[in-house]
Write an enzyme that holds these catalytic residues in place. Structure first.
Site, PDB file in Angstrom:
ATOM      1  N   GLU A 196      -6.060   3.809   7.616  1.00 18.95           N
ATOM      2  CA  GLU A 196      -5.522   3.382   6.321  1.00 18.95           C
ATOM      3  C   GLU A 196      -5.429   1.862   6.245  1.00 18.95           C
ATOM      4  OE1 GLU A 196      -4.770   3.409   2.666  1.00 18.95           O
ATOM      5  OE2 GLU A 196      -4.737   5.408   3.566  1.00 18.95           O
ATOM      6  N   GLU A 206       0.826  -1.209   0.000  1.00 16.29           N
ATOM      7  CA  GLU A 206       0.000   0.000   0.000  1.00 16.29           C
ATOM      8  C   GLU A 206       0.861   1.261   0.000  1.00 16.29           C
ATOM      9  OE1 GLU A 206      -3.194  -0.152  -0.434  1.00 16.29           O
ATOM     10  OE2 GLU A 206      -3.270  -2.336  -0.230  1.00 16.29           O
ATOM     11  N   GLU A 227     -10.633  -2.834   1.036  1.00 18.51           N
ATOM     12  CA  GLU A 227     -10.379  -2.935  -0.396  1.00 18.51           C
ATOM     13  C   GLU A 227      -9.966  -4.347  -0.798  1.00 18.51           C
ATOM     14  OE1 GLU A 227      -7.587   0.104  -1.453  1.00 18.51           O
ATOM     15  OE2 GLU A 227      -9.094   1.685  -1.320  1.00 18.51           O
TER      16      GLU A 227
END
Length: 123
Positions: free
Chosen positions: A74, A33, A81
């Site tokens: 996050e 990420e 996701e």
């Protein structure tokens, strides 16, 4: 992997396993990420500054907590996701909604940090 082999662990073994899973999660976030890497670098700069600019324990806690919250949100957004992509690789309105809401949570955590830092640094 069913997870059954992890059930029934107790005490220090359970705690040690949990630490390993958390370490793996942080490593996966760093490796996969870009946004997490950017926010982690922000934290590497901001956390020492929090100790410098915070005049009391409460101020330092607010400054530090607001930055850590960004990283936490996050990671949760990245988890959302990943599971949405696994469950529904094709485009779907619900998948988009879940991803957009996760992104909005990250934005709100960034705005929260900005507000906290502004309130502490410019009283």
């Amino acid at each position: 992997m069913s997870g059954a082999e992890y059930k029934g662990k107790k005490g220090l073994r359970r705690l040690w396993n949990a630490f390993g899973y958390s370490r793996d999660g942080l490593a996966a976030a760093w490796r996969n990420e870009a946004a997490f890497r950017e926010e982690a670098l922000l934290a590497a700069v901001a956390l020492p500054l929090a100790f410098y600019f915070g005049h009391s324990g409460i101020e330092r806690a607010l400054l530090i907590g607001s930055i850590l919250l960004i990283l936490i949100v996050e990671i949760l957004n990245s988890a959302i996701e990943a599971i949405v992509d696994k469950a529904s690789p094709e485009k779907h309105e619900l998948a988009k909604r879940a991803k957009d809401m996760g992104s909005a949570a990250v934005l709100l955590s960034l705005l929260n940090a900005a507000a906290v830092w502004a309130c502490v640094l410019w009283p």
